[in-house]
Design an enzyme around this catalytic site. Sequence first.
Site, PDB file in Angstrom:
ATOM      1  N   SER A 157       0.822  -1.203   0.000  1.00  0.00           N
ATOM      2  CA  SER A 157       0.000   0.000   0.000  1.00  0.00           C
ATOM      3  C   SER A 157       0.869   1.271   0.000  1.00  0.00           C
ATOM      4  CB  SER A 157      -0.967  -0.037   1.186  1.00  0.00           C
ATOM      5  OG  SER A 157      -1.962   0.946   1.050  1.00  0.00           O
ATOM      6  N   ASP A 162      -8.877  -4.514  -6.033  1.00  0.00           N
ATOM      7  CA  ASP A 162      -8.474  -3.596  -4.962  1.00  0.00           C
ATOM      8  C   ASP A 162      -9.414  -2.401  -4.963  1.00  0.00           C
ATOM      9  OD1 ASP A 162      -7.241  -1.915  -3.163  1.00  0.00           O
ATOM     10  OD2 ASP A 162      -5.261  -2.021  -4.091  1.00  0.00           O
ATOM     11  N   HIS A 186      -7.153  -5.681  -1.540  1.00  0.00           N
ATOM     12  CA  HIS A 186      -6.002  -4.831  -1.220  1.00  0.00           C
ATOM     13  C   HIS A 186      -4.993  -5.510  -0.298  1.00  0.00           C
ATOM     14  CE1 HIS A 186      -3.869  -1.029  -0.860  1.00  0.00           C
ATOM     15  NE2 HIS A 186      -3.883  -1.155   0.463  1.00  0.00           N
TER      16      HIS A 186
END
Length: 464
Positions: A274, A369, A403
């Site tokens: 991330s 995601d 994600h």
Amino acid sequence: MSSQVRLRLLPRSSCLFDEPVRLKVSGLRSRQLVALTARSTDQKGVEFSSRASYRADGSGEVHLDRDPSLGGSYAGVEPMGLLWSMRPDSSHRKLVIRNSLHPHVVKFSVHEQDGDGRLLAEAANERLLIGDGVVRRPVRGEHFQGVLFTPPGPGPFPAVLDLYVLGGGLSERRASLLATRGFVVLSLVVFGYEDLPKVITEVHLDYYQEAMQFLQKQDKVSLCLCGQLSFVCLCCWSPRPGEQSIKVFQSLVDFSVSPPPQVGSKGVGVLSLSKTGDVALSMASYLPGVEAVVSINGCCSNTNLPLYYKKKQILPPLMVDFSKMILTESGAYMPKNALHNPLAEENEACLIPIERAKAHFLFVAAEDDLNWDSKAYMEEMVRRMKSHRRTNFESVLYPRAGHFLEPPYEPHCPSSFHPLVGKPVVWGGEPSCHAAAEVHLWKKIQEFFRAHLSCDAAPTKALL
């Protein structure tokens, strides 16, 4: 419980967190319908559970690696479905396991499907976060804190910097498991932890360079948290729970008289996820000594905070428009389109010049995601590298994954609190596809680092 019914965990009831376990039920009636459940509690006290229905074969047995679930938390043949399909007892929670010393315990049970759901058998699976002989040591520098994990033996070992989070608390699980597979790993944070700054308004690459230099010196000498200059000391040793004290002491003696673990790679690998993905890309682009980078669902631009090096801003931040977040039926927000377009002309200055990096890259993106458009960002990274005729990269796209791609076999997290947003957000992913992606990626990460963090010793294959 029924004295006749037996639930077995194979090959044994204790295993590493990233290892599969086979469930087998015997002693049932022929074609009996039963329910299997799994329950666990994370380190914040949140309970997770799952349930699936199975029909025994003619011999009164159920094999989860052979027989399909007829319904419940998942359906079909899913040997580890009871683990990845577990859901929290309250909304928008993610499994929290920060300290690697305490095994994560999952309790499996078999119940009658009909009637009052009488308990027939149960068994506990102890899922270890750290392997035998791995040394865990809290460390601190001037601008960072972390935990260093070193495998047993003299090495040489490839070295990896684990940027699981930017700040706010340490998560040791990924680092401790990677060390168990033969890497020296430093998991670190630069703010929001103990006496580090509570919040930051800018990111400094100097802090990560300091951590890299610390990690590369591990083949020379180790300084324990207590201040003793030694390879290991009693106050900083972290034995596995349940080890006999005499065995621990002998391990300390053996370790202290042997050569220190060597960091054998010339540079370090960086594992990110991330927001730390753009930190890792920037490290490879601006700092010497980065040999390999894994960017999992990261952005091609510097996001949210300005980036500094040697007291000069080198990249402005790509910002977020919170008004573009969409409220979903679950009560969590979808922020996928909230980040400004990194390819817009006004945002070109935020793009990270990865083409100048000498490191090898593994770009990873999940197609579903919902945090942001990881697929589009990865495509831009690939386009940028190709346009500069760079070949030091590879990319992997996982369809229907979300994600948070973690080490395998933890509960899939559809939504949880987002510290930047200040609200719960959805992360995306279809649970079974997401779980399969995690199994594949975890092996891929180990193989990638072994291939590009050269050591004198012959590389070994990932154990998964």
